[in-house]
Write a protein that holds these residues in place. Structure first.
Motif, PDB file in Angstrom:
ATOM      1  N   LYS A   8      32.196 -19.884   6.193  1.00 54.08           N
ATOM      2  CA  LYS A   8      32.259 -20.546   4.883  1.00 54.08           C
ATOM      3  C   LYS A   8      30.908 -21.148   4.508  1.00 54.08           C
ATOM      4  CE  LYS A   8      37.193 -21.654   4.629  1.00 54.08           C
ATOM      5  NZ  LYS A   8      38.211 -22.736   4.620  1.00 54.08           N
ATOM      6  N   GLU A   9      30.261 -21.774   5.487  1.00 48.90           N
ATOM      7  CA  GLU A   9      28.961 -22.402   5.215  1.00 48.90           C
ATOM      8  C   GLU A   9      27.896 -21.352   4.891  1.00 48.90           C
ATOM      9  OE1 GLU A   9      29.259 -26.427   7.988  1.00 48.90           O
ATOM     10  OE2 GLU A   9      28.853 -24.487   8.914  1.00 48.90           O
ATOM     11  N   GLU A  10      27.929 -20.242   5.608  1.00 51.66           N
ATOM     12  CA  GLU A  10      26.965 -19.166   5.333  1.00 51.66           C
ATOM     13  C   GLU A  10      27.192 -18.582   3.933  1.00 51.66           C
ATOM     14  OE1 GLU A  10      24.313 -18.137   6.866  1.00 51.66           O
ATOM     15  OE2 GLU A  10      24.494 -19.284   8.711  1.00 51.66           O
ATOM     16  N   ALA A  11      28.450 -18.481   3.523  1.00 56.84           N
ATOM     17  CA  ALA A  11      28.767 -17.963   2.182  1.00 56.84           C
ATOM     18  C   ALA A  11      28.226 -18.909   1.109  1.00 56.84           C
ATOM     19  CB  ALA A  11      30.269 -17.783   2.030  1.00 56.84           C
ATOM     20  N   ILE A  12      28.359 -20.210   1.348  1.00 59.19           N
ATOM     21  CA  ILE A  12      27.829 -21.196   0.390  1.00 59.19           C
ATOM     22  C   ILE A  12      26.310 -21.076   0.304  1.00 59.19           C
ATOM     23  CG2 ILE A  12      27.476 -23.667  -0.020  1.00 59.19           C
ATOM     24  CD1 ILE A  12      30.302 -24.076   1.274  1.00 59.19           C
ATOM     25  N   LEU A  13      25.648 -20.976   1.466  1.00 57.76           N
ATOM     26  CA  LEU A  13      24.190 -20.853   1.471  1.00 57.76           C
ATOM     27  C   LEU A  13      23.744 -19.592   0.743  1.00 57.76           C
ATOM     28  CD1 LEU A  13      22.739 -21.984   4.921  1.00 57.76           C
ATOM     29  CD2 LEU A  13      22.809 -23.206   2.773  1.00 57.76           C
ATOM     30  N   ALA A  14      24.481 -18.515   0.921  1.00 56.61           N
ATOM     31  CA  ALA A  14      24.140 -17.263   0.234  1.00 56.61           C
ATOM     32  C   ALA A  14      24.210 -17.442  -1.277  1.00 56.61           C
ATOM     33  CB  ALA A  14      25.063 -16.143   0.683  1.00 56.61           C
ATOM     34  N   GLN A  15      25.226 -18.174  -1.739  1.00 59.34           N
ATOM     35  CA  GLN A  15      25.379 -18.396  -3.176  1.00 59.34           C
ATOM     36  C   GLN A  15      24.298 -19.324  -3.723  1.00 59.34           C
ATOM     37  OE1 GLN A  15      29.503 -19.249  -4.376  1.00 59.34           O
ATOM     38  NE2 GLN A  15      30.155 -18.218  -2.505  1.00 59.34           N
ATOM     39  N   VAL A  16      23.782 -20.198  -2.863  1.00 58.60           N
ATOM     40  CA  VAL A  16      22.709 -21.104  -3.283  1.00 58.60           C
ATOM     41  C   VAL A  16      21.403 -20.329  -3.490  1.00 58.60           C
ATOM     42  CG1 VAL A  16      21.260 -23.042  -2.476  1.00 58.60           C
ATOM     43  CG2 VAL A  16      23.727 -23.150  -2.218  1.00 58.60           C
TER      44      VAL A  16
ATOM     45  N   ASP B  50      20.252  -8.679  19.261  1.00 58.10           N
ATOM     46  CA  ASP B  50      19.482  -9.620  20.088  1.00 58.10           C
ATOM     47  C   ASP B  50      18.904 -10.749  19.238  1.00 58.10           C
ATOM     48  OD1 ASP B  50      19.907  -8.373  22.501  1.00 58.10           O
ATOM     49  OD2 ASP B  50      18.036  -7.224  22.469  1.00 58.10           O
ATOM     50  N   GLN B  51      18.380 -10.387  18.075  1.00 57.20           N
ATOM     51  CA  GLN B  51      17.823 -11.392  17.169  1.00 57.20           C
ATOM     52  C   GLN B  51      18.896 -12.400  16.738  1.00 57.20           C
ATOM     53  OE1 GLN B  51      16.142  -8.424  14.380  1.00 57.20           O
ATOM     54  NE2 GLN B  51      14.334  -9.721  14.354  1.00 57.20           N
ATOM     55  N   LEU B  52      20.071 -11.880  16.445  1.00 61.47           N
ATOM     56  CA  LEU B  52      21.182 -12.754  16.044  1.00 61.47           C
ATOM     57  C   LEU B  52      21.531 -13.727  17.155  1.00 61.47           C
ATOM     58  CD1 LEU B  52      24.068 -10.862  14.218  1.00 61.47           C
ATOM     59  CD2 LEU B  52      22.623 -12.695  13.349  1.00 61.47           C
ATOM     60  N   LEU B  53      21.713 -13.194  18.354  1.00 64.71           N
ATOM     61  CA  LEU B  53      22.118 -14.030  19.483  1.00 64.71           C
ATOM     62  C   LEU B  53      21.060 -15.093  19.773  1.00 64.71           C
ATOM     63  CD1 LEU B  53      23.550 -11.178  21.734  1.00 64.71           C
ATOM     64  CD2 LEU B  53      24.892 -12.977  20.611  1.00 64.71           C
ATOM     65  N   ARG B  54      19.795 -14.735  19.567  1.00 67.91           N
ATOM     66  CA  ARG B  54      18.711 -15.701  19.791  1.00 67.91           C
ATOM     67  C   ARG B  54      18.812 -16.884  18.831  1.00 67.91           C
ATOM     68  NH1 ARG B  54      13.965 -16.651  17.440  1.00 67.91           N
ATOM     69  NH2 ARG B  54      14.126 -14.898  16.000  1.00 67.91           N
ATOM     70  N   GLN B  55      19.309 -16.647  17.621  1.00 68.33           N
ATOM     71  CA  GLN B  55      19.364 -17.711  16.612  1.00 68.33           C
ATOM     72  C   GLN B  55      20.756 -18.330  16.476  1.00 68.33           C
ATOM     73  OE1 GLN B  55      17.454 -15.362  13.343  1.00 68.33           O
ATOM     74  NE2 GLN B  55      15.941 -17.000  13.372  1.00 68.33           N
ATOM     75  N   LYS B  56      21.557 -18.162  17.512  1.00 70.91           N
ATOM     76  CA  LYS B  56      22.951 -18.600  17.454  1.00 70.91           C
ATOM     77  C   LYS B  56      23.107 -20.065  17.048  1.00 70.91           C
ATOM     78  CE  LYS B  56      27.328 -18.313  19.928  1.00 70.91           C
ATOM     79  NZ  LYS B  56      28.057 -17.577  20.977  1.00 70.91           N
ATOM     80  N   GLU B  57      22.276 -20.933  17.617  1.00 71.26           N
ATOM     81  CA  GLU B  57      22.427 -22.365  17.331  1.00 71.26           C
ATOM     82  C   GLU B  57      22.059 -22.727  15.895  1.00 71.26           C
ATOM     83  OE1 GLU B  57      19.390 -25.071  19.081  1.00 71.26           O
ATOM     84  OE2 GLU B  57      18.575 -23.236  19.995  1.00 71.26           O
ATOM     85  N   HIS B  58      21.400 -21.812  15.187  1.00 75.61           N
ATOM     86  CA  HIS B  58      20.982 -22.091  13.806  1.00 75.61           C
ATOM     87  C   HIS B  58      21.835 -21.357  12.772  1.00 75.61           C
ATOM     88  CE1 HIS B  58      17.551 -24.054  15.575  1.00 75.61           C
ATOM     89  NE2 HIS B  58      17.228 -22.936  16.213  1.00 75.61           N
ATOM     90  N   THR B  59      22.896 -20.703  13.231  1.00 80.34           N
ATOM     91  CA  THR B  59      23.790 -19.974  12.323  1.00 80.34           C
ATOM     92  C   THR B  59      25.047 -20.800  12.100  1.00 80.34           C
ATOM     93  OG1 THR B  59      22.932 -17.890  13.189  1.00 80.34           O
ATOM     94  CG2 THR B  59      24.980 -17.785  11.931  1.00 80.34           C
ATOM     95  N   LEU B  60      25.470 -20.885  10.848  1.00 79.49           N
ATOM     96  CA  LEU B  60      26.580 -21.757  10.483  1.00 79.49           C
ATOM     97  C   LEU B  60      27.899 -20.977  10.469  1.00 79.49           C
ATOM     98  CD1 LEU B  60      24.760 -23.647   7.587  1.00 79.49           C
ATOM     99  CD2 LEU B  60      24.734 -24.150  10.035  1.00 79.49           C
ATOM    100  N   SER B  61      28.955 -21.660  10.099  1.00 76.37           N
ATOM    101  CA  SER B  61      30.267 -21.015  10.003  1.00 76.37           C
ATOM    102  C   SER B  61      30.284 -20.014   8.851  1.00 76.37           C
ATOM    103  CB  SER B  61      31.348 -22.075   9.747  1.00 76.37           C
ATOM    104  OG  SER B  61      31.206 -22.586   8.421  1.00 76.37           O
TER     105      SER B  61
END
Length: 608
Positions: A161-169, A148-159
């Motif tokens: 590849k982008e999420e992987a880059i953010l994780a590495q940052v 539910d928390q994930l679905l609520r933040q859907k518009e703020h979650t990236l692709s």
């Protein structure tokens, strides 16, 4: 600590402390070698979790397997990180454990990168698919709130590849805080000052407030000046670290399509921005009452001028409430009796089972905290000094630890970690019960005034001061969002002006206080401090319910402590008995402050 060290004021080395006053980290790993094995085990599991990438939503069973494996990795990683973190904080000059923590932080980033595809893959699926999986597989239903928390933040979650880059940052993003921590705890060297007895004492983070509580105004002024003169030498470096940290917050907010870094931070807890804004507005309205307290402080101390270094000295000059650590433990336990036997049993375990690191030593991290993870004790770091404030620190941190203990015991791993928004409730409620107990115990007017003064000071520090910090945080983030650079001069100007607004005409706002922003670790925690004030308000309401209603309120409260992160924090507090979307709990706390101040004024009038 040896008698010689007490006399000379020199800090003991870690090896010189009695083991019974040190935490027992063998409950996590029996040796550094065992830690190394666990570290390698986490690394070895990363290829397995990557195998689910691209097929996470194939079926309900696949999703469940992947989530369970991720939880297993998280449990092991938590122990690896906590052990390294606590070992480093025992002595920040020990390069071995500094390296351990750096490696653990890097591993954390590796894991975050390896699992970064989870959110985008789940969110690429239709919500109807997620719901059907929950119906189809009963074992998956434990993850319903997480999904539910994930679905609520859907518009703020990236692709993916982008999420992987953010994780590495992530590792780079922690740099400003890491640099500040090393400057503040390892590299910053303070001078000695002469105490009331004419003895040279080394100024440390742990002793600073103790010096400011001195009856001797010269000692207070010397400690204040020595502290900020030391920080001034690093002012440009510290401005650069704080500026970088704020830019990091703004970067993440913009990348995730939030309107502001404040909104981005609060959205993690599903807390509306109006809760933050309501807090600042309510405190601004109450500043005349706060300034009335400053007027009483000036009068009670008999000062022609009340300076910033006079704010911590007890108003009741001829009462000293000093407690050994053993006395502090008993006092805390006695004050928590209203919470019942189940709660007290956990407190006893904490006191008797190596949870607590008590005394300051060379290189030890300043301050106090509660820290642990799933499957470890909720450890407590103290730098104990024998005064009433440190008794309150002990019960405060024990509140955190009991909350963590119950959350981990009663919740699955995925919900074992409660959000920071509710974190300060349990700790501050313990403080409220300790204040109540102390006031019940004494009819001596001067002791009563001393305790009332402590409560007023606690309120000042936890509500007014933290809200001023929160307002400063909001300001500096807005300045960066508007394209302004945060230089040392600009930060000092903004901070000084806020102090003028808050403290009013009866306080001399010394120019040195403009540098205080440079020594506050919480400014690196991304809108953390307001939660102290909202937590205090919620705890005030809940403590009143517990004292007035007894068992029904205790049962609601224990249920709250056992809920971990299994619901949104606002909802958990509603079930406990307070609604933080309303300004009423903050106003209620402010009414308690005013009533306490009125009693203090009356007692002072009778017994001055």
């Amino acid at each position: 600590m040896t008698e010689q060290q007490k006399t000379t004021g020199q800090l003991p080395k870690r090896s010189e402390l009695d083991p019974k006053y040190k935490w027992d980290l063998t409950k996590i790993f029996k040796s550094d070698e065992e830690w190394e094995e666990a570290f390698q085990e986490v690394k070895s599991l990363l290829p397995s979790i990557k195998e689910y990438e691209g097929r996470l939503m194939e079926s309900a069973d696949t999703l469940l397997e992947a989530l369970q494996l991720r939880d297993e990795i998280g449990k092991k990683l938590g122990k690896v990180y906590i052990y390294a973190h606590l070992k480093k904080d025992e002595d920040t000059t020990n390069s071995k454990y500094v390296a351990f923590e750096n490696r653990a932080a890097s591993l954390h980033v590796e894991v975050a990168s390896a699992v970064s595809y989870f959110s985008p893959e789940i969110l690429r699926a239709d919500e109807s698919t997620v719901r059907s999986y929950l119906r189809e597989n009963e074992a998956l239903q434990v993850y319903e709130h997480y999904l539910d928390q994930l679905l609520r933040q859907k518009e703020h979650t990236l692709s993916t590849k982008e999420e992987a880059i953010l994780a590495q940052v992530g590792e780079l993003a922690s740099a400003p805080n890491d640099i500040f921590t090393m400057i503040n705890n390892a590299d910053m060297k303070f001078p000695t000052i002469t105490d009331e007895n004419g003895e040279e004492k080394e100024l440390t983070h742990g002793r600073y407030i103790q010096f400011l509580e001195s009856k001797d105004g010269r000692v207070r002024q010397d400690a204040f000046k020595a502290m900020y003169d030391t920080f001034k030498k690093q002012r440009n470096t510290l401005a650069a670290t704080l500026n970088a940290n704020v830019k990091k917050d703004v970067f993440y907010a913009r990348v995730r399509k939030y309107r502001s870094s404040l909104e981005a931070s609060l959205d993690r807890d599903n807390v509306p921005v109006r809760v933050y804004e309501n807090l600042i507005a309510a405190i601004q309205e109450a500043l005349p009452v706060f300034q009335r307290y400053m007027k009483l402080r000036k009068k009670a101390l008999g000062l022609d001028e009340l300076h910033m270094y006079d704010l911590y000295v007890p108003l009741v000059q001829d009462v000293e409430m000093k407690y050994t650590y053993e006395e502090a433990k008993q006092l805390v336990r006695d004050s928590l009796q209203p919470l019942g036997e189940e709660y007290l049993a956990v407190v006893d375990e904490g006191f008797n089972s190596g949870w607590i690191d008590v005394y300051e030593n060379v290189g030890k991290r300043s301050g106090a905290y509660s820290s642990g993870t799933y499957g470890t004790p909720p450890y407590i770091l103290l730098n104990y000094q024998e005064n009433l404030d440190n008794v309150f620190t002990l019960t405060h941190e024990m509140g955190h630890s009991v909350h963590s203990y119950f959350s981990c015991k009663e919740q699955p791993y995925i919900y074992s970690d409660y959000t920071i928004f509710v974190a300060e409730v349990a700790s501050t409620l313990n403080e409220a019960l300790l204040t109540h107990y102390l006031l019940q115990k004494t009819n001596d007017p001067k002791q009563r005034m001393y305790i009332l003064n402590h409560y007023l000071e606690s309120f000042r520090g936890t509500v007014f001061r933290q809200t001023m910090f929160a307002e400063f945080e909001k300001l500096i983030h807005e300045k960066v969002e508007e394209g302004e650079a945060l230089t040392a001069d600009r930060l000092s100007e903004l901070y000084y002006d806020l102090n003028l607004t808050y403290f009013g005409a009866d306080v001399v706002v010394d120019q040195d206080i403009a540098m205080e922003w440079a020594r506050i670790p919480h400014f690196y925690y991304n809108f953390y401090v307001y939660k102290y004030a909202t937590g205090f308000a919620a705890a005030t309401a809940l403590s009143q319910q517990i004292l007035n209603e007894g068992k029904p309120a205790v049962d609601r409260y224990l249920s709250f402590l056992k809920s971990g992160g299994s619901d949104y924090p606002i909802e958990l507090l509603k079930k406990a008995g307070v609604d933080m979307t309303s300004p009423e709990p903050v106003r209620q706390a402010l009414r308690v402050f005013e009533r306490t101040l009125t009693e203090m004024e009356e007692l002072f009038g009778k017994h001055q």
